[in-house]
Design a protein around this motif. Structure first.
Motif, mmCIF file in Angstrom:
data_model
loop_
_atom_site.group_PDB
_atom_site.id
_atom_site.type_symbol
_atom_site.label_atom_id
_atom_site.label_comp_id
_atom_site.label_asym_id
_atom_site.label_seq_id
_atom_site.Cartn_x
_atom_site.Cartn_y
_atom_site.Cartn_z
ATOM 1 N N ALA A 50 8.712 28.023 27.010
ATOM 2 C CA ALA A 50 8.189 27.872 25.565
ATOM 3 C C ALA A 50 6.594 28.305 25.689
ATOM 4 O O ALA A 50 6.155 28.959 24.652
ATOM 5 C CB ALA A 50 8.296 26.379 25.491
ATOM 6 N N CYS A 51 6.040 28.315 26.711
ATOM 7 C CA CYS A 51 4.476 28.686 26.659
ATOM 8 C C CYS A 51 4.333 30.025 26.568
ATOM 9 O O CYS A 51 3.346 30.258 25.805
ATOM 10 C CB CYS A 51 3.804 28.087 28.039
ATOM 11 N N ILE A 52 5.420 30.894 26.847
ATOM 12 C CA ILE A 52 5.331 32.434 26.692
ATOM 13 C C ILE A 52 5.373 32.799 25.040
ATOM 14 O O ILE A 52 4.551 33.226 24.571
ATOM 15 C CB ILE A 52 6.414 33.092 27.397
ATOM 16 N N ARG A 53 6.184 31.971 24.399
ATOM 17 C CA ARG A 53 6.495 32.152 22.987
ATOM 18 C C ARG A 53 5.027 31.565 22.356
ATOM 19 O O ARG A 53 4.606 32.306 21.318
ATOM 20 C CB ARG A 53 7.333 31.479 22.373
ATOM 21 N N PHE A 62 -1.772 25.474 23.568
ATOM 22 C CA PHE A 62 -0.215 24.968 24.264
ATOM 23 C C PHE A 62 -0.629 25.237 25.811
ATOM 24 O O PHE A 62 -0.052 24.434 26.732
ATOM 25 C CB PHE A 62 0.844 25.634 23.573
ATOM 26 N N TYR A 63 -1.032 26.398 25.916
ATOM 27 C CA TYR A 63 -1.179 26.789 27.514
ATOM 28 C C TYR A 63 -2.227 25.711 27.870
ATOM 29 O O TYR A 63 -1.888 25.295 29.138
ATOM 30 C CB TYR A 63 -1.724 28.107 27.413
ATOM 31 N N ALA A 68 -3.166 21.319 31.798
ATOM 32 C CA ALA A 68 -3.748 19.928 32.122
ATOM 33 C C ALA A 68 -2.890 18.995 32.430
ATOM 34 O O ALA A 68 -2.992 18.443 33.441
ATOM 35 C CB ALA A 68 -4.531 19.417 30.834
ATOM 36 N N ASP A 69 -1.633 19.093 31.790
ATOM 37 C CA ASP A 69 -0.492 18.246 32.357
ATOM 38 C C ASP A 69 -0.010 18.357 33.632
ATOM 39 O O ASP A 69 0.245 17.511 34.270
ATOM 40 C CB ASP A 69 0.780 18.502 31.179
ATOM 41 N N TYR A 70 -0.006 19.828 34.093
ATOM 42 C CA TYR A 70 0.380 20.132 35.387
ATOM 43 C C TYR A 70 -0.527 19.420 36.322
ATOM 44 O O TYR A 70 -0.362 18.921 37.329
ATOM 45 C CB TYR A 70 0.404 21.368 35.802
ATOM 46 N N GLY A 142 -5.065 32.998 30.088
ATOM 47 C CA GLY A 142 -4.271 32.181 28.825
ATOM 48 C C GLY A 142 -3.811 32.988 27.504
ATOM 49 O O GLY A 142 -3.783 32.532 26.666
ATOM 50 N N THR A 143 -3.762 34.454 27.749
ATOM 51 C CA THR A 143 -3.443 35.270 26.643
ATOM 52 C C THR A 143 -1.894 35.883 26.920
ATOM 53 O O THR A 143 -2.030 36.214 28.116
ATOM 54 C CB THR A 143 -4.274 36.134 26.105
ATOM 55 N N TYR A 144 -1.335 36.340 25.602
ATOM 56 C CA TYR A 144 0.022 37.021 25.974
ATOM 57 C C TYR A 144 -0.301 38.187 26.624
ATOM 58 O O TYR A 144 -1.071 39.089 26.137
ATOM 59 C CB TYR A 144 0.787 36.832 24.724
ATOM 60 N N ALA A 145 0.526 38.771 27.596
ATOM 61 C CA ALA A 145 0.677 40.152 28.218
ATOM 62 C C ALA A 145 2.010 40.326 28.345
ATOM 63 O O ALA A 145 2.676 39.358 28.903
ATOM 64 C CB ALA A 145 -0.335 40.251 29.185
#
Length: 185
Positions: A50-53, A62-63, A68-70, A142-145
């Motif tokens: 989901a993070c990828i999207r 979200f990332y 932080a959750d991890y 933290g950016t899409y690639a």
């Protein structure tokens, strides 16, 4: 459940943008093996996908929230592991302090149980660290690639070149894993 079939999920985005691209995610290598024939996604693997999207749509929050959750889960696992190691050490001391020739069966069982719980706590910690590392290795800033073998945002021209096939594997290529061998070996 008894028949193994491949599945494809399609997400349609109604937002109209000038850059008409389709995000392909190939998650066939992301799973937890249940038994020889069955695989499943863990909640953490689903969150990573989901993070990828979210990253593709520019949602860096979200990332950051997921990382932080991890971190919170990893800290909790470390505390649990420390407690379980102490429990296993105490059980070992109890076995060592027995003056008899043979250790009572109940004491041996308690030691085995304590060691098993410690191993599980270590496995839980290792798993959480690995899931966090999986995400940060692929999207370190933290950016899409596009990631070879995992995800690609394909343009309509690229899809046209592939005869309008929507098979994710056609667009993202194959990730080549280093086996540690050189060309001469």
């Amino acid at each position: 459940y008894t028949v193994t079939l491949p599945a494809t999920l399609w997400f349609f985005d109604k937002a109209r943008t000038a850059d008409k691209r389709i995000l392909f995610i190939d998650a066939r290598n992301i799973f937890r093996q249940i038994d020889r024939a069955h695989r499943e996604f863990t909640p953490e693997q689903i969150q990573n996908i989901a993070c990828i999207r979210h990253l593709y749509q520019g949602d860096i929050q979200f990332y950051q929230h997921l990382l932080a959750d991890y971190d919170t889960k990893i800290s909790a696992c470390e505390v649990t592991l420390t407690d379980k190691k102490a429990m296993a050490d105490d059980a070992q001391k109890a076995v060592d302090n027995v003056k008899e020739e043979r250790t009572p069966t109940a004491l041996k069982r308690a030691l085995d149980d304590a060691n098993e719980v410690r191993k599980q706590a270590q496995a839980d910690l290792d798993y959480m660290v690995a899931q966090r590392q999986w995400l940060t290795d692929r999207f370190p800033d933290g950016t899409y690639a596009d990631v070879t073998g995992l995800c690609k945002a394909a343009s309509l021209d690229e899809i046209r070149e592939q005869d309008y096939s929507l098979n994710p594997g056609r667009y993202m290529g194959v990730e080549i894993k280093d086996d540690g061998m050189t060309e001469t070996e």
